[in-house]
Scaffold this motif. Sequence first.
Motif, PDB file in Angstrom:
ATOM      1  N   GLY A 180       2.537   0.211  18.026  1.00  0.00           N
ATOM      2  CA  GLY A 180       2.652   0.723  16.661  1.00  0.00           C
ATOM      3  C   GLY A 180       3.892   0.230  15.953  1.00  0.00           C
ATOM      4  O   GLY A 180       3.858  -0.099  14.764  1.00  0.00           O
ATOM      5  N   ALA A 181       5.023   0.150  16.682  1.00  0.00           N
ATOM      6  CA  ALA A 181       6.267  -0.327  16.078  1.00  0.00           C
ATOM      7  C   ALA A 181       6.140  -1.782  15.640  1.00  0.00           C
ATOM      8  O   ALA A 181       6.615  -2.166  14.561  1.00  0.00           O
ATOM      9  CB  ALA A 181       7.419  -0.170  17.064  1.00  0.00           C
ATOM     10  N   SER A 226       6.437  -2.570  11.700  1.00  0.00           N
ATOM     11  CA  SER A 226       7.704  -3.210  11.342  1.00  0.00           C
ATOM     12  C   SER A 226       7.523  -4.296  10.295  1.00  0.00           C
ATOM     13  O   SER A 226       8.510  -4.753   9.700  1.00  0.00           O
ATOM     14  CB  SER A 226       8.364  -3.802  12.593  1.00  0.00           C
ATOM     15  OG  SER A 226       7.578  -4.866  13.107  1.00  0.00           O
ATOM     16  N   GLY A 263       3.656   3.292  21.526  1.00  0.00           N
ATOM     17  CA  GLY A 263       4.679   3.182  20.491  1.00  0.00           C
ATOM     18  C   GLY A 263       5.116   1.757  20.226  1.00  0.00           C
ATOM     19  O   GLY A 263       5.370   1.382  19.080  1.00  0.00           O
ATOM     20  N   ILE A 305       8.560   4.297  17.427  1.00  0.00           N
ATOM     21  CA  ILE A 305       8.376   3.557  16.171  1.00  0.00           C
ATOM     22  C   ILE A 305       9.607   3.698  15.281  1.00  0.00           C
ATOM     23  O   ILE A 305      10.119   2.719  14.725  1.00  0.00           O
ATOM     24  CB  ILE A 305       7.109   4.045  15.447  1.00  0.00           C
ATOM     25  CG1 ILE A 305       5.853   3.647  16.233  1.00  0.00           C
ATOM     26  CG2 ILE A 305       7.046   3.493  14.029  1.00  0.00           C
ATOM     27  CD1 ILE A 305       4.574   4.222  15.684  1.00  0.00           C
TER      28      ILE A 305
END
Length: 828
Positions: A771-772, A776, A768, A449
């Motif tokens: 989630g990123a 973002s 990840g 992330i």
Amino acid sequence: MADGRQGAHVDTLLLDLRYALRGLLRAPGFALVAILTLALGIGANTAIFSVVDAVLLRPLAYADPQQLVALRGMVSVRGLVDVGSSAPEFKNFRDDVPALAGAAAVWPININFTGTGSPERLQAAVVSSNYASVLGVAPILGRDFTPADAGGKIGYVALISWDLWQRRFGGDSAVIGKVARLDDDPITIIGVMPRGFRHPLERGASPMELWAPIDLDNPDPTFVNNRRFRMLEVIGRLRPGVTTAQAQAQLDVLTSRLRVEYANEYPAAEGWHATAIPLAERVVGDVKPALVVLLGAVGFVLLIACVNVANLMLTRATGRGREIAIRTALGSSRSRLARQLLTESVLLALAGGALGLLVAAWGTSALGRLATLYLPRARDIGLNGAVLGFTALLSLVTGVVFGLLPAVQGSRSDLQAVLKDAGRGTSAGGARARLRAGLVVVEVAVALILVAGAGLLLRSFQRLVAVEPGFDPSHTLTMQVWLSWPNEPEKGRFFTPQQRIGFYDRIQDAIRQVPGVEAVALTSRLPLRGTSGTRFTIEGRPQTADETPPRAEVRTVSLSYFGAMRISVLQGTGLREVADSQAASSVVINRTMADKYWPNENPMDRRIQLFGAQGPWFTIAGVVGDVRQVALETPAREEIYVSYRRNAGQEMSLIVRTAGDPEARTSAVLGAIHAVDPEQPVFGVMSMEQLLADAGAPRRFSLLLLSLFACIALLLSAIGIYGVMAYTTNQRRQEIGIRLALGALPRDVFGLVVGQGMRLVALGLAIGLTGAWALSRVLAKQLYQITTGDPLTYLSAALLLGIVALAANYLPAVRATRVDPMVSMRSE
């Protein structure tokens, strides 16, 4: 009895602390790695919290700051949400809004300060006489303003800042009554403001250092006193018990009334509206989202640090399984063992927090310098009681967070199973292995992330840096001069255009004589310092009443400007500069203006009218390339360049192109100007490259910090993956030895170990990436020509983290291939 139980608890706690300390001293390598890891995470969090505390959380340093509001206008049709106020509007706010106990007006200005040493350009303000009392501050030396101090003009008395008092007067208490000169007018210093006092709405590297009063009720005829001249900031103080919402309701009533009474000044089509917001919110401006992002990012760094130390604690607890099992057999309860292990983790966290304060002290100092151009209240950034309390609390919470799972797991050791496993040398069980594996997945996901977020900002910044500004910033020195304009300007040295033109000509001639100077030019405003549109008329194109007149930025420059700035000349010969300023009737326009108003025509020799319906007509004598004037990310707007001989203002900027390092010529250039006029301040001295860098400071601030956190996350993740795989491989030595004895090849063992580690990494990358992509979205406003879903960034981040993880798996895998089957079989 209660005192006895309390004493017993204290004795037990001290015993736990001594036991934990002895245990850590027996394992110095483990303790050092854990403390350094935590110091990095806690120190980074403390440094960022010091910024958040100074900018967002700390109350403004005024009396009852919650009662202070910023009063401003909005022009909805033009999308303007922060419009200044005119003098008549200020009086309406002050007199016609019952919710306000008082209102103060502030007109920020720059002013020449002379008469007490070297000339200096100061950030100053013309204020209503109740300015200090509305803010709830008082001078520490001398007295405050009274209504009698301003007789309809800018007053002849002043309050000065503590810093100016120290810098120019050496802190002399006899400064009260001393006379200095502001724009060639004598002014008497009547007071010194407290140390650390700051005007609440100041921005940038230069603080406001002087305040002079003005009487807005009886303005001088030279003072522009109409409702559309909105140059004032207005600060109001609410009456006790009154809310901002109540003040806004009264402002709504006032807005409706003014629109009726002054229909010409407030046309319905503009949608002007008076608003009130808490002053603290106005001070913070639009930096809050970026700070929240950074706080979240550094929190992720601490999470990864906690995961690493938790894995270390699990490994250590497994190694101490025999000891814990024996203690259990001797009568220790699980809760007692868990508390002992938790005490050890808290002790580690407190040591990490203490060391983290050193990291935070360095980081806070660096952040304060870096944030000066970007953040409001940046001078308040530093370690204080609140920050130290945050560090202590964070250390305790961190100790509990990373120590709780290992403590619970470690307290479950079974004597029979431990002794059996100890004899065989096998692993400590599936539960702990799964927990360690789960922690690896978490830190990989969190690291991705951060890396993806930093990648988005980096790609955006690369796009921004690649933007062609429209000029060549290399080997160029810039500076500003502002000619004095006293209260009676007709008596001043620079009242007439001829006087101003003469001064500008003399300093240009003097600078040209400096060795190493190749070109000198003048402009009314440097690039990337904003624009202000001006209406104009095109000959032969009459405007109807319903049409919006065309607008363009008018910039006054010298004939040498385009050559000194290396701005490309696309058509014509440029400005036709002549000695008679009234005959300088040619202008140059930029390509954007030519394409917009003459898309299929040649604009050369066309005529436009500037400066109002009665203004002069100018002939277009050239077309030049576009220059990014507002910001690199903002497309060029329509521009008109006029000779400074036709419109020589008080403020002009100098561009000096040199053969070598421009900053090496600074002293000589300043000396040449002061040789012409020793009383003329020169300010804003910097290279054009530094000016470009300052323009990108907000993006660079976020990019630098998020990239730093991403690098730390990568390092900690690599350490964590390596630690888990090294431990797991060591626990499987017997199994690996048996495989090798049965004919498995080293490459098979290598693939087995690497495959086990990379499966965990792959799962972490999958989580990840999700989630990123979700998180973002908060970066969207900071990106330029890059979407939050940019696939190249996410793939690159995943690949980078995968390579780092592969490297972390490599050494344990190589060691596994070197296991001696005979040793393993003998152990079995």
